[in-house]
Design a protein around this motif. Structure first.
Motif, PDB file in Angstrom:
ATOM      1  N   VAL A   1       0.864  -1.169   0.000  1.00  0.00           N
ATOM      2  CA  VAL A   1       0.000   0.000   0.000  1.00  0.00           C
ATOM      3  C   VAL A   1       0.904   1.223   0.000  1.00  0.00           C
ATOM      4  N   ALA A   2       0.314   2.370  -0.291  1.00  0.00           N
ATOM      5  CA  ALA A   2       1.085   3.614  -0.317  1.00  0.00           C
ATOM      6  C   ALA A   2       1.788   3.831   1.019  1.00  0.00           C
TER       7      ALA A   2
ATOM      8  N   GLU B   1       4.211   4.785  -3.872  1.00  0.00           N
ATOM      9  CA  GLU B   1       3.249   5.893  -3.993  1.00  0.00           C
ATOM     10  C   GLU B   1       1.876   5.387  -4.397  1.00  0.00           C
ATOM     11  N   THR B   2       1.834   4.593  -5.454  1.00  0.00           N
ATOM     12  CA  THR B   2       0.558   4.043  -5.932  1.00  0.00           C
ATOM     13  C   THR B   2       0.753   2.575  -6.307  1.00  0.00           C
ATOM     14  N   VAL B   3      -0.358   1.829  -6.325  1.00  0.00           N
ATOM     15  CA  VAL B   3      -0.331   0.397  -6.637  1.00  0.00           C
ATOM     16  C   VAL B   3      -1.422   0.084  -7.653  1.00  0.00           C
ATOM     17  N   ASP B   4      -1.099  -0.753  -8.662  1.00  0.00           N
ATOM     18  CA  ASP B   4      -2.129  -1.257  -9.573  1.00  0.00           C
ATOM     19  C   ASP B   4      -1.851  -2.727  -9.851  1.00  0.00           C
TER      20      ASP B   4
ATOM     21  N   VAL C   1       3.896  -1.174  -9.032  1.00  0.00           N
ATOM     22  CA  VAL C   1       3.806   0.008  -8.179  1.00  0.00           C
ATOM     23  C   VAL C   1       4.563   1.160  -8.831  1.00  0.00           C
TER      24      VAL C   1
ATOM     25  N   THR D   1       6.783   4.389  -7.437  1.00  0.00           N
ATOM     26  CA  THR D   1       7.422   4.831  -6.196  1.00  0.00           C
ATOM     27  C   THR D   1       7.526   6.350  -6.141  1.00  0.00           C
ATOM     28  N   SER D   2       7.971   6.833  -4.995  1.00  0.00           N
ATOM     29  CA  SER D   2       8.131   8.278  -4.810  1.00  0.00           C
ATOM     30  C   SER D   2       9.222   8.844  -5.711  1.00  0.00           C
TER      31      SER D   2
END
Length: 221
Positions: free
Chosen positions: A77-78, A104-107, A111, A113-114
């Motif tokens: 998760v973020a 940062e985000t997940v699909d 992912v 990242t920052s």
């Protein structure tokens, strides 16, 4: 190891502790530059003094004073940290072996990242906070208890790994004190830290940066 076997990003053991190679400068006698994962301090040595370790699922270790266990089955998760152990970057990505990045985000595919890297789910291990009970601690190559002849009433057997990020020899300075007070960690037992001079401090208090400030460890060179 031989110098030609050393690669940037590899996990290695140096002086029995887990490090990561962050640079190689073959023109120098001490050509291998390392970061100790426990506290992110920098060290320089030669290739013959390090031994490679390949991190895998269910390994646990301290990174920047916090304990993590590696997992490939739990969904990130973020805010989670990931260890990029199987990098396969696209042209626009800029990550490499064993980099640690923040999600940062997940699909479904992976992912982001920052650092704006798109990383596929097959390329990383999730760093779950805490040391799982059935995990394989890798902080030290030799995990046998360290026997310390420290005398006094201190416990004689020191566990070289635990969820505590303190290590023997760490020197701390007490903050907001009318007089300068610095002391060395000479033993640990459970959640109690024993300092030189016969002082006992709860681990939680010692980690409170408003009360204590880490200075250095004279044995980490």
């Amino acid at each position: 190891m031989k110098l030609f076997q050393v690669r940037k990003g590899q996990f290695v053991y140096y002086n029995n502790e887990l490090h990561k190679v962050y640079a190689i400068k073959p023109m120098y006698k001490l050509s291998v530059h390392l970061i100790k994962l426990r506290d992110l301090t920098q060290h320089i040595t030669n290739a013959a003094s390090v031994e490679r370790y390949i991190p895998k699922e269910n390994d646990s270790f301290i990174f920047d004073h916090k304990v993590y266990t590696l997992s490939k089955n739990q969904k990130p998760v973020a805010g989670n940290l990931i260890l990029i152990n199987n990098p396969s970057p696209d042209t626009l990505d800029h990550y490499s072996l064993n980099e640690i990045e923040v999600v940062e985000t997940v699909d479904n595919k992976g992912v982001v990242t920052s650092d704006l890297n798109g990383i596929k789910h097959t390329e990383y291990l999730l760093m779950i906070p805490g040391r799982a009970p059935d995990s394989h601690p890798i902080d030290y190559k030799n995990m046998v208890n360290v026997e310390e002849d420290i005398g006094g009433d201190y416990p004689q057997t020191i566990q070289p790994y635990s969820e505590l990020s303190v290590q023997l020899g760490d020197i701390f300075k007490k903050r907001n004190s009318d007089v300068l007070f610095e002391a060395m960690v000479v033993a640990m037992k459970g959640q109690t830290i024993y300092l030189g001079g016969g002082h006992e401090v709860p681990y939680e208090e010692l980690m409170d940066t408003e009360k204590w400030e880490f200075q250095f460890n004279p044995f980490n060179h």
